[in-house]
Structures are given as structure tokens and as C-alpha cells.
Design a protein around this motif. Sequence first.
Motif, PDB file in Angstrom:
ATOM      1  N   LEU A  42       0.826  -1.208   0.000  1.00  0.00           N
ATOM      2  CA  LEU A  42       0.000   0.000   0.000  1.00  0.00           C
ATOM      3  C   LEU A  42       0.861   1.258   0.000  1.00  0.00           C
ATOM      4  N   GLY A  43       2.033   1.168   0.608  1.00  0.00           N
ATOM      5  CA  GLY A  43       2.954   2.299   0.588  1.00  0.00           C
ATOM      6  C   GLY A  43       3.396   2.651  -0.819  1.00  0.00           C
ATOM      7  N   ARG A  44       3.446   1.640  -1.697  1.00  0.00           N
ATOM      8  CA  ARG A  44       3.860   1.850  -3.092  1.00  0.00           C
ATOM      9  C   ARG A  44       2.676   2.077  -4.037  1.00  0.00           C
ATOM     10  N   ASP A  45       1.478   1.805  -3.565  1.00  0.00           N
ATOM     11  CA  ASP A  45       0.295   1.819  -4.414  1.00  0.00           C
ATOM     12  C   ASP A  45      -0.170   3.249  -4.699  1.00  0.00           C
ATOM     13  N   GLU A  46      -0.158   3.652  -5.959  1.00  0.00           N
ATOM     14  CA  GLU A  46      -0.552   5.014  -6.325  1.00  0.00           C
ATOM     15  C   GLU A  46      -2.044   5.257  -6.140  1.00  0.00           C
ATOM     16  N   GLU A  47      -2.825   4.177  -6.066  1.00  0.00           N
ATOM     17  CA  GLU A  47      -4.265   4.322  -5.860  1.00  0.00           C
ATOM     18  C   GLU A  47      -4.627   4.433  -4.384  1.00  0.00           C
ATOM     19  N   THR A  48      -3.644   4.358  -3.514  1.00  0.00           N
ATOM     20  CA  THR A  48      -3.857   4.507  -2.075  1.00  0.00           C
ATOM     21  C   THR A  48      -3.186   5.786  -1.595  1.00  0.00           C
ATOM     22  N   ARG A  49      -3.984   6.696  -1.077  1.00  0.00           N
ATOM     23  CA  ARG A  49      -3.439   7.956  -0.566  1.00  0.00           C
ATOM     24  C   ARG A  49      -3.585   8.079   0.945  1.00  0.00           C
ATOM     25  N   ALA A  50      -4.484   7.297   1.528  1.00  0.00           N
ATOM     26  CA  ALA A  50      -4.632   7.230   2.983  1.00  0.00           C
ATOM     27  C   ALA A  50      -5.082   5.820   3.337  1.00  0.00           C
ATOM     28  N   ILE A  51      -4.733   5.374   4.536  1.00  0.00           N
ATOM     29  CA  ILE A  51      -5.005   4.000   4.959  1.00  0.00           C
ATOM     30  C   ILE A  51      -5.767   4.019   6.278  1.00  0.00           C
ATOM     31  N   ALA A 197     -10.271  11.477   4.131  1.00  0.00           N
ATOM     32  CA  ALA A 197     -10.472  12.262   2.908  1.00  0.00           C
ATOM     33  C   ALA A 197      -9.973  13.692   3.096  1.00  0.00           C
ATOM     34  N   SER A 198     -10.212  14.260   4.275  1.00  0.00           N
ATOM     35  CA  SER A 198      -9.783  15.651   4.519  1.00  0.00           C
ATOM     36  C   SER A 198      -8.268  15.781   4.514  1.00  0.00           C
ATOM     37  N   PHE A 199      -7.566  14.687   4.803  1.00  0.00           N
ATOM     38  CA  PHE A 199      -6.108  14.710   4.800  1.00  0.00           C
ATOM     39  C   PHE A 199      -5.526  14.764   3.389  1.00  0.00           C
ATOM     40  N   VAL A 200      -6.246  14.211   2.414  1.00  0.00           N
ATOM     41  CA  VAL A 200      -5.640  14.049   1.082  1.00  0.00           C
ATOM     42  C   VAL A 200      -6.396  14.717  -0.060  1.00  0.00           C
ATOM     43  N   GLU A 201      -7.692  14.968   0.105  1.00  0.00           N
ATOM     44  CA  GLU A 201      -8.459  15.558  -0.995  1.00  0.00           C
ATOM     45  C   GLU A 201      -7.975  16.980  -1.295  1.00  0.00           C
ATOM     46  N   GLY A 202      -7.795  17.275  -2.577  1.00  0.00           N
ATOM     47  CA  GLY A 202      -7.384  18.608  -3.001  1.00  0.00           C
ATOM     48  C   GLY A 202      -5.936  18.918  -2.715  1.00  0.00           C
ATOM     49  N   ALA A 249      -2.010  28.076  -9.595  1.00  0.00           N
ATOM     50  CA  ALA A 249      -3.451  28.041  -9.343  1.00  0.00           C
ATOM     51  C   ALA A 249      -3.842  29.065  -8.284  1.00  0.00           C
ATOM     52  N   PHE A 250      -3.009  29.211  -7.253  1.00  0.00           N
ATOM     53  CA  PHE A 250      -3.275  30.196  -6.205  1.00  0.00           C
ATOM     54  C   PHE A 250      -3.253  31.613  -6.781  1.00  0.00           C
ATOM     55  N   VAL A 251      -2.243  31.902  -7.569  1.00  0.00           N
ATOM     56  CA  VAL A 251      -2.107  33.250  -8.157  1.00  0.00           C
ATOM     57  C   VAL A 251      -3.263  33.531  -9.108  1.00  0.00           C
ATOM     58  N   GLU A 252      -3.686  32.500  -9.839  1.00  0.00           N
ATOM     59  CA  GLU A 252      -4.754  32.660 -10.835  1.00  0.00           C
ATOM     60  C   GLU A 252      -6.143  32.472 -10.239  1.00  0.00           C
ATOM     61  N   LYS A 253      -6.205  32.238  -8.927  1.00  0.00           N
ATOM     62  CA  LYS A 253      -7.481  32.103  -8.203  1.00  0.00           C
ATOM     63  C   LYS A 253      -8.359  30.989  -8.783  1.00  0.00           C
ATOM     64  N   ARG A 254      -7.756  29.821  -8.947  1.00  0.00           N
ATOM     65  CA  ARG A 254      -8.497  28.632  -9.413  1.00  0.00           C
ATOM     66  C   ARG A 254      -8.055  27.418  -8.604  1.00  0.00           C
ATOM     67  N   LYS A 255      -8.808  26.334  -8.742  1.00  0.00           N
ATOM     68  CA  LYS A 255      -8.447  25.106  -8.049  1.00  0.00           C
ATOM     69  C   LYS A 255      -7.293  24.428  -8.765  1.00  0.00           C
ATOM     70  N   PRO A 256      -6.311  23.922  -8.039  1.00  0.00           N
ATOM     71  CA  PRO A 256      -5.196  23.245  -8.697  1.00  0.00           C
ATOM     72  C   PRO A 256      -5.601  21.880  -9.238  1.00  0.00           C
ATOM     73  N   ASP A 257      -4.957  21.474 -10.288  1.00  0.00           N
ATOM     74  CA  ASP A 257      -5.169  20.146 -10.888  1.00  0.00           C
ATOM     75  C   ASP A 257      -3.901  19.335 -10.676  1.00  0.00           C
ATOM     76  N   PHE A 258      -3.778  18.750  -9.506  1.00  0.00           N
ATOM     77  CA  PHE A 258      -2.546  18.052  -9.162  1.00  0.00           C
ATOM     78  C   PHE A 258      -2.443  16.704  -9.872  1.00  0.00           C
ATOM     79  N   LYS A 259      -1.235  16.361 -10.289  1.00  0.00           N
ATOM     80  CA  LYS A 259      -0.945  15.074 -10.934  1.00  0.00           C
ATOM     81  C   LYS A 259      -0.131  14.158 -10.016  1.00  0.00           C
ATOM     82  N   HIS A 260       0.202  14.676  -8.837  1.00  0.00           N
ATOM     83  CA  HIS A 260       0.935  13.900  -7.823  1.00  0.00           C
ATOM     84  C   HIS A 260       2.329  13.517  -8.285  1.00  0.00           C
ATOM     85  N   ILE A 261       2.946  14.477  -9.004  1.00  0.00           N
ATOM     86  CA  ILE A 261       4.321  14.301  -9.471  1.00  0.00           C
ATOM     87  C   ILE A 261       5.112  15.576  -9.219  1.00  0.00           C
TER      88      ILE A 261
END
Length: 261
Positions: A42-51, A197-202, A249-261
Motif C-alpha cells: 500500500l505504501g507503493r500503491d498510487e491508488e492509495t493515498r490514505a489507509i 479524505a480531509s487529509f488528502v483531498e485537493g 493556481a493560487f495566483v490565478e485564483k483557481r483550483k489546482p489540478d494536481f498530478k501527484h508528481i
Amino acid sequence: MNYKYKKVEKENFITVVTLNNPPANTLSSSCIAELRILLQELGRDEETRAIILTGAGRFFIAGADIKEFVSKLGDQEQGLALAEGGQALCDEIEALKKPVIAAINGPALGGGLELAMSCHFRIVSEQATVGLPELKLGLIPTFGGTQRLRKITDTATALELILTGRTLLASEAVELGIAQLAVKEAELLKTVTAIAASFVEGKSMTSVMRAVECIVQGSNESMEQGLERERKRFAELFLTADAKEGIHAFVEKRKPDFKHI
């Protein structure tokens, strides 16, 4: 991989691991070994962000499998191996860079409480109880309990709880900081999932994982060492696509679209 002792469910990048070792979800050597393998995956699993770790039935984890100790009595090396296996599991949970939350649905005793204390966050059902009763067996906590309980509470409280071996109600566990929150049994998983969810969403996992690392590892380091780690991880993020996206995204006042890279 098919797991003998675990049920694994994934949804919205949150993975729930339910320990299922009837009747009391005890931590046998084979159960510990399987859980270590699963958590490494799970530590390596990209589909797992919280356990989330929880127990099946009415127990969270009743402790180590004491019946397994019988054949090992009289052999110091066997005792050392049991301690090392349990400590390795708890150390690996604590060292995971993804948030790990214990959803304590029932009694968490001995090794069960030690495992819960190695998680980054602990939510307890109002009906649950916790304790370290090992001295009543002529033993001591050995999955890290003497050290983590002292760090979570204080030396005097750890001494009192371990020497008496008394069982705490959920409200007492929260009061002492052993758990962060107590909720109604029916609301436990819903509440824990919302917190996860609050730890990882957005958020970008590139920063989430570094934050977890700095906080957890820093608790075992001097202030100078912790600050050095913090500086290095902050500087590393300046090289990531997600930091660039987040700042723009902050400067442009929009929500960021993170790719996790």
C-alpha cells in the motif's frame, strides 16, 4: 494477493484494511508477517493515498496471540524474535508516508493498542476499550508500547497505565491523548473515512507524504535535525510539477489540478 487475515477495500483513494482473525483478531506471527507485506504494498500503491486500519467483529485487536508464546517459553531467542516482529510492524506503520488512521471499533489491548499507537491518528468507538495488560501475564509491552505510550502521554501516566494494566474507556483514552476522538459505534467508519479524505483531498501527494515524513520522523529527532529535514523536503518540492501547478493556481485564483508528481 489473497490475504488470509485481512479484507482490503479501496474507494476514492482511501484503502480500508480490516483485520479478520476470529475470534478476537489476535496478532499471530503469520498475521503480523502478512500485514507487513500488505502495508509495504500500500505504501507503493498510487491508488492509495490514505489507509484506515480496523477490526472485524467486536474486537479491534485483542493483542498478540498468547497461545503462540507457550511453545517459545524458555527460549530467549524466540522471545527476541517475537518482539522484533511486532516492533518491525509498528515501526513500518509509523514510517509510512501516507496518513494511517486506526478506527478502533472494539477492545484494543496489548499488541492491539501498540499497533494503534503506531498509527498517525486514532479514532475510537464509544464502546471500545484500550489497555496494556501484559504485566498480568508476567511480561511487558514489547511492540513499542513502553516508548510510544510515554511519548503520547508522559512518563508518569505510562508507568501508571502499564504497571496497573488497567483498561481505559474510550472517553479516558481521548482525555489522555491516546485517541483523538470518540464517536458512536455506528458512525465510526463514516467519521474516519471523512477524516482520511480531509487529509488528502485537493492536495498533492508529493507534499502530503513529505509533511507526514517531517512530522513523524521529526518526533524522533532533535529540533535541528527536524528543521534540516524540513528544509530539504521543502526545497525538493520546488522541483515538482505539482508545486508549480499549486502556486500558479493560487495566483490565478483557481483550483489546482494536481498530478501527484
